[in-house]
Design a protein around this motif. Structure first.
Motif, mmCIF file in Angstrom:
data_model
loop_
_atom_site.group_PDB
_atom_site.id
_atom_site.type_symbol
_atom_site.label_atom_id
_atom_site.label_comp_id
_atom_site.label_asym_id
_atom_site.label_seq_id
_atom_site.Cartn_x
_atom_site.Cartn_y
_atom_site.Cartn_z
ATOM 1 N N GLU B 31 6.553 3.536 -1.239
ATOM 2 C CA GLU B 31 5.440 2.688 -1.672
ATOM 3 C C GLU B 31 4.168 2.981 -0.895
ATOM 4 O O GLU B 31 4.213 3.584 0.184
ATOM 5 C CB GLU B 31 5.782 1.207 -1.534
ATOM 6 C CG GLU B 31 5.814 0.712 -0.112
ATOM 7 C CD GLU B 31 5.872 -0.810 -0.024
ATOM 8 O OE1 GLU B 31 5.080 -1.488 -0.708
ATOM 9 O OE2 GLU B 31 6.696 -1.304 0.746
ATOM 10 N N LEU B 32 3.085 2.538 -1.454
ATOM 11 C CA LEU B 32 1.814 2.525 -0.737
ATOM 12 C C LEU B 32 1.554 1.072 -0.359
ATOM 13 O O LEU B 32 1.371 0.218 -1.227
ATOM 14 C CB LEU B 32 0.682 3.057 -1.626
ATOM 15 C CG LEU B 32 -0.702 3.064 -0.992
ATOM 16 C CD1 LEU B 32 -0.766 4.039 0.179
ATOM 17 C CD2 LEU B 32 -1.766 3.414 -2.021
ATOM 18 N N ALA B 33 1.604 0.804 0.947
ATOM 19 C CA ALA B 33 1.476 -0.582 1.404
ATOM 20 C C ALA B 33 0.017 -0.903 1.722
ATOM 21 O O ALA B 33 -0.729 -0.027 2.164
ATOM 22 C CB ALA B 33 2.338 -0.785 2.645
ATOM 23 N N HIS B 76 -8.530 -0.268 9.562
ATOM 24 C CA HIS B 76 -8.049 -0.810 8.293
ATOM 25 C C HIS B 76 -7.694 0.335 7.370
ATOM 26 O O HIS B 76 -8.551 1.065 6.898
ATOM 27 C CB HIS B 76 -9.110 -1.706 7.663
ATOM 28 C CG HIS B 76 -9.404 -2.907 8.498
ATOM 29 N ND1 HIS B 76 -8.527 -3.953 8.605
ATOM 30 C CD2 HIS B 76 -10.435 -3.198 9.301
ATOM 31 C CE1 HIS B 76 -9.030 -4.856 9.423
ATOM 32 N NE2 HIS B 76 -10.185 -4.411 9.868
ATOM 33 N N ARG B 77 -6.443 0.513 7.140
ATOM 34 C CA ARG B 77 -5.997 1.619 6.310
ATOM 35 C C ARG B 77 -4.753 1.194 5.558
ATOM 36 O O ARG B 77 -4.100 0.225 5.910
ATOM 37 C CB ARG B 77 -5.704 2.864 7.154
ATOM 38 C CG ARG B 77 -4.640 2.626 8.229
ATOM 39 C CD ARG B 77 -5.289 2.373 9.555
ATOM 40 N NE ARG B 77 -4.290 1.930 10.535
ATOM 41 C CZ ARG B 77 -3.947 2.645 11.568
ATOM 42 N NH1 ARG B 77 -4.477 3.805 11.791
ATOM 43 N NH2 ARG B 77 -3.064 2.172 12.409
ATOM 44 N N PHE B 78 -4.439 1.952 4.553
ATOM 45 C CA PHE B 78 -3.212 1.722 3.812
ATOM 46 C C PHE B 78 -2.091 2.484 4.514
ATOM 47 O O PHE B 78 -2.338 3.342 5.357
ATOM 48 C CB PHE B 78 -3.374 2.219 2.375
ATOM 49 C CG PHE B 78 -4.355 1.406 1.578
ATOM 50 C CD1 PHE B 78 -3.894 0.386 0.765
ATOM 51 C CD2 PHE B 78 -5.712 1.648 1.650
ATOM 52 C CE1 PHE B 78 -4.796 -0.386 0.031
ATOM 53 C CE2 PHE B 78 -6.617 0.889 0.923
ATOM 54 C CZ PHE B 78 -6.160 -0.127 0.116
ATOM 55 N N TYR B 79 -0.873 2.148 4.158
ATOM 56 C CA TYR B 79 0.270 2.838 4.749
ATOM 57 C C TYR B 79 1.124 3.421 3.633
ATOM 58 O O TYR B 79 1.532 2.683 2.720
ATOM 59 C CB TYR B 79 1.114 1.875 5.585
ATOM 60 C CG TYR B 79 0.382 1.338 6.784
ATOM 61 C CD1 TYR B 79 0.257 2.101 7.946
ATOM 62 C CD2 TYR B 79 -0.195 0.067 6.763
ATOM 63 C CE1 TYR B 79 -0.434 1.614 9.044
ATOM 64 C CE2 TYR B 79 -0.884 -0.424 7.860
ATOM 65 C CZ TYR B 79 -0.996 0.354 8.998
ATOM 66 O OH TYR B 79 -1.675 -0.130 10.088
ATOM 67 N N LEU B 80 1.374 4.710 3.704
ATOM 68 C CA LEU B 80 2.287 5.333 2.763
ATOM 69 C C LEU B 80 3.670 5.310 3.404
ATOM 70 O O LEU B 80 3.860 5.855 4.498
ATOM 71 C CB LEU B 80 1.860 6.777 2.482
ATOM 72 C CG LEU B 80 2.624 7.420 1.339
ATOM 73 C CD1 LEU B 80 2.055 6.975 -0.008
ATOM 74 C CD2 LEU B 80 2.576 8.938 1.442
ATOM 75 N N VAL B 81 4.609 4.633 2.751
ATOM 76 C CA VAL B 81 5.952 4.504 3.314
ATOM 77 C C VAL B 81 6.844 5.567 2.681
ATOM 78 O O VAL B 81 6.952 5.653 1.457
ATOM 79 C CB VAL B 81 6.526 3.091 3.063
ATOM 80 C CG1 VAL B 81 7.907 2.957 3.698
ATOM 81 C CG2 VAL B 81 5.578 2.024 3.619
ATOM 82 N N ALA B 82 7.444 6.387 3.541
ATOM 83 C CA ALA B 82 8.281 7.489 3.064
ATOM 84 C C ALA B 82 9.552 7.551 3.901
ATOM 85 O O ALA B 82 9.596 7.048 5.032
ATOM 86 C CB ALA B 82 7.519 8.811 3.177
#
Lengths: 176, 161
Positions: B31-33, B76-82
């Protein structure tokens, strides 16, 4: 963008509800199992603490005697690599001969789960923490009481104590 | 793209890290959190900036931007969960990314021989060549190169206090 959530929702949890003491060291919040703490005292009441002469383990400068046992006093700021502040309390642990200098007790509470430390963590924290608790929107490291001093550090500190005792005996004999 | 290319085509997520674009295999991405809170505590693992909480799980965050873009990620950034592989098991890990992500399907080509080992190939999207990132190889190379690292997250934790 949200791609299919394939991961399971459950984490690797090692234990259910557990009473913990939340405390701070240099503004960092930690938890420790309540049953691993024997006593909490003010540092002012530790007047009988003895200075230990050794340079190898800077986080230990003193010992205290409790119930005929010698406890090594560990400065938690130095142990965790945090900014050193003046501690006000000492946690005397139950399982090991360690007393820990801390800033403040926040409260005692219960956590519903302790999550195992993710495998991404590979440093000294694997020895420091039993896991992580998620409590009131905060992730709090849960202390491993056995992680403050290694067996080798205990050995060296015991050696320093024995050396100091023999030195005192020798000085006493010279004075007589 | 010819017939051979089509059989080789797989899905990738394009991510922006600093001012560079990378691709990651969509099969590993969960997901992209959103920019949720990054939790810090004293630790010494290379690249690990802290943890985030996603779907009841505690997910380590790898600050790969220091290696890939030569600077720390913005606050402030998004998190790519892998998924990261640990032998037979896998564990989710997050990397901070900037802005939008895009899903593309393209054939992978061999990486440039001079590329670091964590680049597993390149994609040609339009006129751009985009490097495909292997998160496992990236973290492993950082771990191997930082055996004597100073504790992480401590300064950040203090600054936040």
């Amino acid at each position: 963008m949200k791609i299919a959530a394939q991961e399971p929702t459950k984490s690797r949890r090692v234990r259910r509800t557990e009473a913990v003491i939340l405390f701070t060291v240099a503004n960092q919040l930690f938890a420790i199992a309540a049953d691993s703490v024997q006593e909490i005292r003010s540092t002012d009441s530790l007047g009988a603490a003895l200075e230990i002469e050794q340079q190898e383990i800077p986080k230990v400068r003193h010992t205290v005697e409790r119930n005929h046992r010698t406890y090594f006093v560990v400065n938690a700021c130095i142990h965790f690599g945090l900014r050193v502040v003046r501690p006000t309390l000492v946690l005397i642990l139950r399982q090991v001969r360690v007393a820990v200098l801390v800033d403040k007790i926040e409260r005692m509470t219960e956590v519903s789960a302790i999550h195992a430390l993710p495998r991404a963590f590979i440093g000294v924290e694997c020895r420091w923490y039993r896991g992580l608790a998620y409590f009131e929107d905060q992730v709090i490291p849960v202390i491993n009481p056995l992680g403050f001093l290694t067996a080798n550090e205990f050995k060296r500190l015991d050696g320093s104590l024995a050396e100091a005792a023999s030195q005192r005996t020798l000085e006493g004999a010279v004075q007589v | 793209m010819n017939a051979t290319d089509n059989t080789n085509a797989k899905s990738y997520v394009l991510v922006q890290i600093g001012n560079r674009q990378f691709a990651m295999s969509a099969a590993t991405v969960s997901e992209l959190a959103p920019p949720v809170r990054l939790h810090h505590f004293p630790q010494s693992s290379p690249l690990v900036a802290g943890v985030i909480v996603r779907r009841g799980r505690i997910v380590p965050v790898y600050d790969v931007s220091r290696i890939l873009a030569g600077k720390n990620s913005p606050a402030h950034r998004f998190y790519l969960v892998a998924a990261r592989d640990f032998g037979s098991a896998s564990e989710p890990g997050a990397i901070p990314v900037d802005g939008e992500c895009e899903l593309v399907t393209a054939p992978i080509q061999n990486p440039d021989p001079t590329s670091p080992k964590y680049i597993s190939g390149t994609l040609t999207i339009g006129e751009e060549n985009i490097q495909v990132l292997d998160l496992n190889a990236l973290v492993n190379s950082a771990n191997a190169g930082s055996a004597n690292a100073e504790p992480n997250g401590i300064e950040s934790a203090e600054n936040r206090a």
